[in-house]
Design a protein around this motif. Structure first.
Motif, short mmCIF file in Angstrom:
data_model
loop_
_atom_site.label_atom_id
_atom_site.label_comp_id
_atom_site.label_asym_id
_atom_site.label_seq_id
_atom_site.Cartn_x
_atom_site.Cartn_y
_atom_site.Cartn_z
N HIS A 1 19.89 -15.18 10.69
CA HIS A 1 19.15 -16.06 11.83
C HIS A 1 18.22 -16.93 11.24
CE1 HIS A 1 17.59 -16.39 15.70
NE2 HIS A 1 16.04 -16.03 15.00
N HIS B 1 30.26 -17.47 22.18
CA HIS B 1 30.39 -18.54 21.28
C HIS B 1 31.85 -19.12 21.39
CE1 HIS B 1 28.96 -20.64 17.77
NE2 HIS B 1 29.96 -20.37 16.96
N ARG C 1 29.58 -25.54 14.52
CA ARG C 1 28.65 -24.86 14.94
C ARG C 1 28.95 -23.24 14.58
NH1 ARG C 1 29.32 -24.32 19.97
NH2 ARG C 1 31.31 -25.22 20.37
N ARG D 1 24.30 -19.56 25.40
CA ARG D 1 23.93 -19.12 24.05
C ARG D 1 22.84 -18.11 24.31
NH1 ARG D 1 21.66 -23.07 19.19
NH2 ARG D 1 20.77 -21.38 17.82
N ASP E 1 23.95 -12.35 16.75
CA ASP E 1 23.94 -11.33 17.73
C ASP E 1 24.61 -9.96 17.25
OD1 ASP E 1 24.50 -9.66 20.51
OD2 ASP E 1 23.64 -11.59 21.21
N PRO F 1 20.12 -15.80 22.57
CA PRO F 1 19.28 -15.68 21.36
C PRO F 1 19.47 -14.39 20.67
CG PRO F 1 17.98 -15.55 23.29
CD PRO F 1 19.47 -15.86 23.65
N ILE G 1 23.64 -18.83 14.71
CA ILE G 1 23.50 -18.21 16.02
C ILE G 1 23.89 -16.70 15.66
CG2 ILE G 1 24.67 -17.96 18.10
CD1 ILE G 1 25.36 -21.07 18.02
N ALA H 1 28.46 -19.27 14.00
CA ALA H 1 27.58 -17.82 14.34
C ALA H 1 28.06 -16.95 13.29
CB ALA H 1 28.03 -17.48 15.85
#
Length: 446
Positions: A355, A372, A340, A443, A362, A445, A360, A342
């Protein structure tokens, strides 16, 4: 190289019965023929001679018996691997058995065992490498003869086996070995010692990168004796910044710089338009952007997997800091391994691109770290936005990596919040363990 300690005593011997002393064994696997053995043994004996006196060598064929200084005895053997069915064609296993260490100090014993790695590549192995790099190997055939006859290159490259094909091509284009200098960046790969041994056997000067100033001075002297000007071929800004800061008097002896990395170009920014040499930036070429990024990302992750063979990464969280050419490929490779992933980047355009690729994201790095909880992290370069002292770890929290003795971050009040990530609290007085206020993470967005 593999090493082991072998007890040659009889099976089932009782503890109070006399037994032979332990043997230290180190081995290396290579590809070659029987006619390569004299060269292989000679290289190992030369490496041994740099550590301890080789007083006597006896035997022949695939075995040599050695009497070393300090009363030590050793044996060199060569043969096919134990699992010959799965071994490559022409595979050989060369082993150094230290039968009696005599009065050798432990550090000398380890240096002797490492000597088995100091084997140049055989003719068969070089043919295999050329076949793997046909463009580099064939480059001299597409350029005019002796096109590099006026330059003396300083090569700062990763010491991997494919580097030897590049050195061969440079030599074929008119650069003799005595006109080359190689800076060792210090990265250790599986065959680094063999690459170094091959360069030394070819008569090429190899210096550690920490002594770059001395290496450049020595190179200029040798190049001047051959009537050539130096050419810097760099991979990370190891040479020209040192030249400008420590030895500006040597700058006129060089004709230019070929820089292969973006980080190397970044290190030259303090000089701005005052750079005294022309620069050819391979880092900005379309070929590098198209072909190399995936290879670098894939190799980096394979190296991590090789270092941590017992770890399970599938299903775990990963964080990539910096979504440039290599960062994009890192994220894709990690996702292909079912992690997973990010992504954080200071540039909004890159963050939006990540994105859109389904990662993921930010804009706040501390939020990603808190929410995360990555088990694996990758940065585009040192200092590229990573929170000070944080080491990524899975649940139950995020452990703070040691900041060093005497650091102002060295001690924290238990329960204190992290200055850069308010959602983290300290769990120990040393400030080395930080946990989120709430679990499990949410999580957020982008």
């Amino acid at each position: 190289m593999t090493s082991a300690v072998v007890a040659p005593g009889p099976a089932g011997a009782l503890p109070d019965q006399p037994q032979a002393s332990l043997c230290e064994v180190a081995s290396v696997e290579l590809q070659g023929q029987a006619e390569d053995l004299p060269v292989i043994f000679a290289a190992i004996l030369a490496a041994l001679g740099a550590v301890v006196a080789v007083e006597e060598v006896s035997g022949g064929g695939a075995q040599r018996r050695l009497r070393l200084g300090c009363g030590a005895r050793a044996r060199l053997t060569a043969g096919t691997p134990l699992d010959a069915k799965t071994a490559a064609s022409g595979a050989l296993t060369v082993a150094l058995v230290l039968e009696d260490g005599g009065e050798l100090a432990p550090e000398h014993v380890q240096a002797i065992l490492r000597a088995v790695q100091r084997v140049p590549f055989t003719a068969h192995e070089m043919r295999v490498l050329r076949a793997q790099m046909p463009l580099t190997a064939a480059l001299p055939h597409f350029l005019r003869p002796s096109c590099l006859a006026r330059v003396a290159p300083v090569l700062t490259i990763h010491h991997m086996s494919d580097f030897l094909v590049m050195v061969e091509a440079i030599e074929a284009m008119g650069v003799p070995p005595q006109a080359m200098t190689v800076l060792d960046k210090g990265y250790r790969y599986r065959l680094t010692h063999r690459v170094d041994a091959h360069l030394a056997a070819a008569g090429i000067a190899v210096w550690p990168w920490m002594r770059a100033a001395d290496a450049l001075a020595d190179h200029v002297e040798r190049a001047a004796a051959l009537g050539r000007r130096g050419l810097l071929v760099d991979d990370g800004g190891y040479t020209l910044p040192v030249l400008l800061r420590e030895r500006p008097d040597l700058v006129p002896a060089f004709c230019g710089l070929v820089e292969q990395t973006t980080s190397g170009i970044t290190k030259l920014e303090p000089w701005g338009a005052d750079l005294p040499l022309p620069i050819f930036s391979v880092a900005e070429s379309r070929t590098k952007a198209t072909l190399e990024s995936y290879g670098i990302a894939d190799a980096a992750i394979r190296n991590v997997l090789a270092l941590l063979p017992q770890e399970k990464f599938e299903g775990q969280a990963a964080l990539v800091i910096g979504y440039g050419r290599i960062g994009e490929q890192l994220a894709e490779v990690l996702r292909s391994r079912r992690m997973r992933v990010a992504v954080h980047d200071e540039q909004l355009v890159r963050l939006v691109a990540a994105h859109e690729r389904g990662f993921i994201t930010d804009r706040c790095l501390s939020t990603l770290l808190r929410e995360h909880l990555p088990t694996w992290g990758a940065r585009r370069r040192p200092g590229a936005g990573l929170l000070p002292g944080l080491h990524h770890q899975s649940r139950p929290g995020i452990r703070r990596h040691r900041a060093g003795r005497g650091s102002p971050r060295g001690r924290r009040r238990r329960g204190a919040r992290h200055p850069a990530a308010p959602g983290l609290r300290c769990q120990c007085h040393a400030g080395r363990r930080w946990v989120p206020d709430q679990l499990p993470p949410r999580r957020i967005p982008a």
